[in-house]
Every structure is written in C-alpha cells, then in structure tokens.
Design a protein around this motif. Structure first.
Motif, PDB file in Angstrom:
ATOM      1  N   PRO A   1      94.888 -48.098  52.042  1.00 38.26           N
ATOM      2  CA  PRO A   1      95.533 -46.959  53.046  1.00 38.26           C
ATOM      3  C   PRO A   1      94.757 -46.017  53.528  1.00 38.26           C
ATOM      4  N   ILE A   2      93.598 -45.483  52.735  1.00 37.63           N
ATOM      5  CA  ILE A   2      92.692 -44.791  53.522  1.00 37.63           C
ATOM      6  C   ILE A   2      91.943 -45.385  54.594  1.00 37.63           C
TER       7      ILE A   2
ATOM      8  N   LEU B   1      94.101 -45.521  57.592  1.00 36.11           N
ATOM      9  CA  LEU B   1      94.252 -44.211  58.280  1.00 36.11           C
ATOM     10  C   LEU B   1      93.047 -44.111  59.044  1.00 36.11           C
ATOM     11  N   ILE B   2      91.941 -44.194  58.487  1.00 37.43           N
ATOM     12  CA  ILE B   2      90.666 -44.112  59.245  1.00 37.43           C
ATOM     13  C   ILE B   2      90.603 -44.617  60.849  1.00 37.43           C
TER      14      ILE B   2
ATOM     15  N   ASP C   1      93.015 -45.779  62.068  1.00 37.61           N
ATOM     16  CA  ASP C   1      94.063 -45.617  63.338  1.00 37.61           C
ATOM     17  C   ASP C   1      93.937 -43.881  63.739  1.00 37.61           C
ATOM     18  N   PHE C   2      92.554 -43.267  63.245  1.00 37.87           N
ATOM     19  CA  PHE C   2      92.590 -41.949  63.733  1.00 37.87           C
ATOM     20  C   PHE C   2      92.279 -41.926  64.948  1.00 37.87           C
TER      21      PHE C   2
ATOM     22  N   ARG D   1      86.456 -40.816  63.854  1.00 34.18           N
ATOM     23  CA  ARG D   1      86.754 -41.999  63.330  1.00 34.18           C
ATOM     24  C   ARG D   1      85.502 -42.690  63.101  1.00 34.18           C
TER      25      ARG D   1
ATOM     26  N   SER E   1     102.371 -33.938  56.818  1.00 33.09           N
ATOM     27  CA  SER E   1     102.322 -34.910  57.965  1.00 33.09           C
ATOM     28  C   SER E   1     100.767 -35.069  58.257  1.00 33.09           C
ATOM     29  N   GLN E   2      99.889 -34.379  57.642  1.00 33.77           N
ATOM     30  CA  GLN E   2      98.510 -34.656  57.679  1.00 33.77           C
ATOM     31  C   GLN E   2      98.054 -35.608  56.675  1.00 33.77           C
TER      32      GLN E   2
ATOM     33  N   SER F   1     100.060 -38.029  55.569  1.00 32.06           N
ATOM     34  CA  SER F   1     100.425 -39.260  55.890  1.00 32.06           C
ATOM     35  C   SER F   1     100.100 -39.998  57.190  1.00 32.06           C
ATOM     36  N   GLY F   2      99.275 -38.985  57.869  1.00 31.21           N
ATOM     37  CA  GLY F   2      98.745 -39.553  59.102  1.00 31.21           C
ATOM     38  C   GLY F   2      99.568 -39.397  60.234  1.00 31.21           C
TER      39      GLY F   2
ATOM     40  N   PHE G   1      97.674 -34.723  63.182  1.00 33.65           N
ATOM     41  CA  PHE G   1      96.643 -34.134  62.843  1.00 33.65           C
ATOM     42  C   PHE G   1      96.318 -32.832  63.827  1.00 33.65           C
TER      43      PHE G   1
END
Length: 280
Positions: free
Chosen positions: A62-63, A66-67, A69-70, A76, A234-235, A237-238, A241
């Motif tokens: 998941p990390i 998340l990265i 899709d940043f 990113r 929200s931050q 969970s992505g 931002f």
C-alpha cells in the motif's frame, strides 16, 4: 481605537493565562508532544530501525501504491529514489503527515486561551467592572483577541523552529535535503496558521461572549478540531494532499471567514446586551 487600552487588556489577559499552570502547562505539553517529540521520534526510529520495512512488510504494497499514485511528480520521484520503505515512510510522514499536527496544536492552544476570554472574567468576578469601564466594546474585543493571538502564535513558531532543527539534525545526513523549509511549510506557517488562529480566536471570543461557563465555550470551540481529524485521515489514506495551492486556498477561505466574523463583532457594540448575555 485606543492602542494603549487594547494593549492593557491584552497584557492583563496574558498575565491571567500564564499565572495558571492548568492553562499554560497543557499548551506547552501539547506543542512539545505533537510538534517536537512525534516528528523527532519518527525520524530517528524510522531511519535507524527501518520499522516499516522490517517489522511490517505487509504495509510495503500500500505504501508503494500510494507513492506511485502521488499527484506531485517531483515528490513522487523523490520518494521512489529513496532506498528503503522505512526511508520513504519517514520522508512522507515528515513532509505531509506532520502538517495536521501543527494545525491541531494551533487550534487547541487558541481555543484554550480565547474560550477563557469573557467567561474567565465572570469566574474571576471581574466581568461587571470590565464591561462598565470607560472603554469601547471594540477595544475590549481587540484586546481579548490579541491576548490569545500572541501566545498561540508564539508557541506554534517556537515549536516549529525547534522541531525543524532537531528533525534536520537527525534526517539530513540520510536525505541530503533540509526538511520543513519548502513552499508547503512556508505557506502553512506564515499564511494558513496565522489566519486559522485568528479565525478560531475571534470565533471563540464571540462564543465566550455568549455562553456562561468555560466548559461551554470549549465544547463549542472544539468543533474546529474535527476538520483537522478529517485532514489526517485523508492524508493517510491518500485521498487528499495539502499542496501549496490547496493551503493557499484554505488560507484565503479562512481570511474571508475572518471578515465575516469581524462583522459579527460589531453586533456587540451595546455593552448592556453583552452584560445580559453573561449575567442572566
């Protein structure tokens, strides 16, 4: 507007605030815990023990997702270039997840000082004398606002400086970049937080002028903490931002809100009405 009167009211209120350990000690503790200990501990343990990478490998996917899709390409690429999941998590946490913590401290501390503005006078049996003193209601409100604004911003900025120094002493040898000194954090500290603190203070002073106990004032004022909790979720969970643009727009919205609240203050120009709202 009488500047000497405003300063005298502010000095009196600040003296009353810092004469009570029950008020200023929690303010200092909250700032130290959330703005200094949390980021410093995260930086040290995350880097030296790589907690995420070694003891929680299930969090890798998941990390990484998340990265990938940043939304910010530069950030990113920076995160992708870091060597371990632990480094990535620490860098992300210090850059983004710490923002709501500073917002939380600013709101809590401004709420504590401003909620005590009028109801504190009542509890100290000084309200009647203050309301019927030869000073304008406008000067009275400005003095109350200033008395909350100065210590709240002072604590926030001092905590930020101390945190930035400690975190960068720990993290700079590994990331080769100075954290907290980017456009996001500058807009946060010098645009959003001052306007947010002012908004919260004016709102809580108005609430304090209507309610009769300190507990009532804090209950109403605590509502502003809820949006910060939403930002944290929200931050993490992505979903959202806090970019420089979004922070600037938030500050602009709060500025408009301040102008609206200032108009409400004019409704308290009648000291008899204000007196009755507190006594009866």
């Amino acid at each position: 507007m009488n500047k000497q009167t405003i300063l005298a009211i502010a000095q009196k209120d600040m003296k009353a605030t810092f004469s009570s350990k029950k008020v200023w000690v929690p303010m200092i503790i909250v700032a130290i815990l959330l703005c200094i200990i949390v980021p410093s501990g995260m930086a040290y343990f995350g880097i030296h023990f790589d907690l995420v990478g070694t003891s929680a490998k299930d969090m890798d996917k998941p990390i990484i997702a998340l990265i990938n899709d940043f939304p910010n390409e530069e950030m990113r690429n920076t995160l992708i270039g870091l060597p371990t999941i632990g480094y990535k998590f620490v860098y992300f946490f210090l850059t983004f997840m710490m923002i709501p913590f500073f917002l939380m401290v600013a709101i809590i501390n401004s709420m504590v000082t401003s909620s005590n503005s009028f109801v504190g006078e009542k509890e100290r049996n000084t309200l009647e004398t203050l309301l019927f003193a030869p000073i304008s209601i406008k000067d009275l409100f400005l003095g109350k606002v200033l008395a909350s604004l100065i210590p709240t911003l002072g604590i926030s900025f001092i905590a930020f400086i101390i945190s930035a120094i400690i975190v960068n002493i720990i993290a700079y040898p590994y990331f080769k970049v100075i954290l907290f000194l980017n456009s996001t954090w500058m807009i946060l500290m010098f645009w959003v937080i001052p306007i947010l603190v002012l908004f919260n203070i004016i709102l809580n002073v108005l609430i304090s002028a209507k309610v009769k106990t300190f507990q009532e004032a804090q209950q109403f004022g605590g509502i502003l903490v809820l949006p910060i909790v939403g930002i944290i979720i929200s931050q993490a969970s992505g979903m959202f931002f806090l970019s420089p643009l979004s922070l600037f727009l938030i500050g602009t919205g709060l500025l408009i809100g301040n102008l609206f609240l200032i108009k409400l203050v004019t409704k308290f120009s009648n000291r008899n009405t204000l007196f009755q709202s507190q006594i009866y």
